[in-house]
Design a protein around this motif. Structure first.
Motif, PDB file in Angstrom:
ATOM      1  N   TYR A 162       1.023  -1.129  -0.007  1.00 38.28           N
ATOM      2  CA  TYR A 162      -0.038   0.006  -0.078  1.00 38.28           C
ATOM      3  C   TYR A 162       0.942   1.297   0.092  1.00 38.28           C
ATOM      4  N   CYS A 184      -6.107   1.867  -2.921  1.00 37.28           N
ATOM      5  CA  CYS A 184      -7.398   0.884  -2.900  1.00 37.28           C
ATOM      6  C   CYS A 184      -8.000   1.030  -4.285  1.00 37.28           C
ATOM      7  N   GLN A 185      -8.044   2.040  -4.952  1.00 33.14           N
ATOM      8  CA  GLN A 185      -8.391   1.904  -6.206  1.00 33.14           C
ATOM      9  C   GLN A 185      -7.748   1.200  -7.132  1.00 33.14           C
ATOM     10  N   ALA A 188      -8.615  -2.551  -6.007  1.00 30.77           N
ATOM     11  CA  ALA A 188     -10.033  -2.979  -6.641  1.00 30.77           C
ATOM     12  C   ALA A 188      -9.868  -3.371  -8.032  1.00 30.77           C
ATOM     13  N   ARG A 221      -7.145   0.517   6.528  1.00 31.13           N
ATOM     14  CA  ARG A 221      -6.456   1.268   5.513  1.00 31.13           C
ATOM     15  C   ARG A 221      -7.432   2.176   4.558  1.00 31.13           C
ATOM     16  N   GLY A 222      -7.041   3.438   4.353  1.00 25.99           N
ATOM     17  CA  GLY A 222      -8.325   4.046   3.498  1.00 25.99           C
ATOM     18  C   GLY A 222      -9.100   5.072   4.158  1.00 25.99           C
ATOM     19  N   HIS A 227     -12.961   5.519  -0.185  1.00 21.80           N
ATOM     20  CA  HIS A 227     -12.428   4.181  -0.369  1.00 21.80           C
ATOM     21  C   HIS A 227     -12.931   3.493  -1.615  1.00 21.80           C
ATOM     22  N   TRP A 229     -13.622  -0.649  -3.384  1.00 17.53           N
ATOM     23  CA  TRP A 229     -13.170  -2.190  -3.342  1.00 17.53           C
ATOM     24  C   TRP A 229     -14.196  -2.568  -4.397  1.00 17.53           C
ATOM     25  N   ASP A 244     -12.653  -6.544   0.117  1.00 15.80           N
ATOM     26  CA  ASP A 244     -11.790  -5.412   0.373  1.00 15.80           C
ATOM     27  C   ASP A 244     -10.324  -5.789   0.251  1.00 15.80           C
ATOM     28  N   THR A 246      -7.578  -3.973   0.029  1.00 11.87           N
ATOM     29  CA  THR A 246      -6.558  -3.169   0.573  1.00 11.87           C
ATOM     30  C   THR A 246      -6.670  -3.592   2.052  1.00 11.87           C
ATOM     31  N   ASN A 247      -7.895  -3.974   2.709  1.00  4.64           N
ATOM     32  CA  ASN A 247      -7.856  -4.376   4.232  1.00  4.64           C
ATOM     33  C   ASN A 247      -7.824  -5.977   4.426  1.00  4.64           C
ATOM     34  N   HIS A 255     -18.138  -0.918   6.023  1.00  2.00           N
ATOM     35  CA  HIS A 255     -18.140   0.008   4.741  1.00  2.00           C
ATOM     36  C   HIS A 255     -19.383   0.445   4.473  1.00  2.00           C
TER      37      HIS A 255
END
Length: 292
Positions: A162, A184-185, A188, A221-222, A227, A229, A244, A246-247, A255
């Motif tokens: 990250y 995150c983008q 995803a 995170r984010g 955010h 996902w 997700d 990122t997490n 969320h």
């Protein structure tokens, strides 16, 4: 879990903008696990003309025109929203991923039209052979779809760093694969590209995750920003399940969903065209705090 949400976006221009047109994906949707108790979007300057619609993907969107000269443009979302936990499901009890691939392809089945739209590559989630090869390590023959997708989520979390400085908005999936880093983008889009490359349906989700409360020291995170996902379609019975990467989690009541689409390009929170203004600065702040 019930939350109070505040999301502000500010554009500061070098000189006056004469007229501007904007498209907003900010108003929160009602979903099976999400109930919106209050929601307002305000702008400064006020819009000269405003229209609200439902877009192709079912999102609430606003089109606005500001026809007075301005050197700053502010958009603020305020909302109260309640999100239910994700009902526990055994990932090993979900259908084999190949059966869903065949169903989405119409191979011996009536293809589900709405879900099939999310099988194809899109501008921000292009097909990538290296990404598909990476995904196949989790999607072994006859493996249950959610078990495989959950493991893929975990591997992306483990193998990719990250790093907000590693990518930009338009960084392609192929570059994220090479760098093994992003935000995150990027993660995803990466997992969406992998799943679609296997013939599965995956969609992009924008929204928010819970902000740290006073006294807490670690969070997701984010947080404190928009955010992103993804959702993977797990068959007619279970439907869409949000993941997700990122997490490293199946999304539950931490969320809040803002919009759904093929990728970021479909549902960016604020976009537009301005006449004048010159170089500009953007500021974004997000607060999603539990109530009670």
């Amino acid at each position: 879990m019930r939350y109070r949400l505040r999301h502000t976006t500010s554009y500061t221009y070098s000189w006056a903008v004469d007229i501007s047109y904007h498209l907003l994906h900010l108003a929160l949707p009602e979903l099976p696990r999400q109930r919106v108790h209050a929601c307002s979007v305000t702008t400064n300057p006020n819009s000269g003309r405003l229209s609200a619609q439902i877009d192709h993907f079912g999102n609430r969107v606003a089109y606005l025109t500001i026809d007075a000269p301005h050197k700053r443009f502010d958009v603020e979302l305020r909302a109260e929203v309640e999100v239910d936990p994700f009902a526990g499901v055994d990932p090993e009890a979900t259908p084999p991923w190949e059966s869903l691939r065949d169903m989405l392809d119409g191979n011996g089945f009536p293809a589900p039209v709405l879900e099939s739209e999310f099988v194809h590559a899109s501008p921000f989630a292009q097909a990538d052979a290296e990404a598909v090869a990476y995904a196949l390590q989790s999607f072994t023959p006859s493996r249950p779809v959610l078990a495989a997708a959950k493991e893929l989520t975990e591997r992306i979390f483990r193998d990719f760093r990250y790093d907000p400085a590693a990518t930009e908005v338009f960084t392609p999936v192929s570059e994220v694969m090479k760098q093994r880093a992003g935000v995150c983008q990027d993660f995803a889009h990466l997992q969406i590209s992998m799943l679609r490359g296997l013939g599965l349906a995956a969609r992009y989700v924008s929204g928010y995750i819970r902000t740290l409360k006073e006294g807490e020291t670690t969070g997701l995170r984010g947080a404190d920003a928009s955010h992103a996902w993804l959702s993977v379609w797990c068959g007619p019975e279970l439907g869409w399940v949000d993941l997700d990467p990122t997490n490293n989690m199946i999304c539950s009541d931490q969320h809040v969903t803002a919009a759904l689409g093929r990728d970021y390009g479909d549902i960016s929170p604020v976009r537009g065209v301005v006449l004048g203004g010159g170089p500009h600065r953007i500021g974004v702040a997000v607060e999603l705090l539990p109530l009670g």
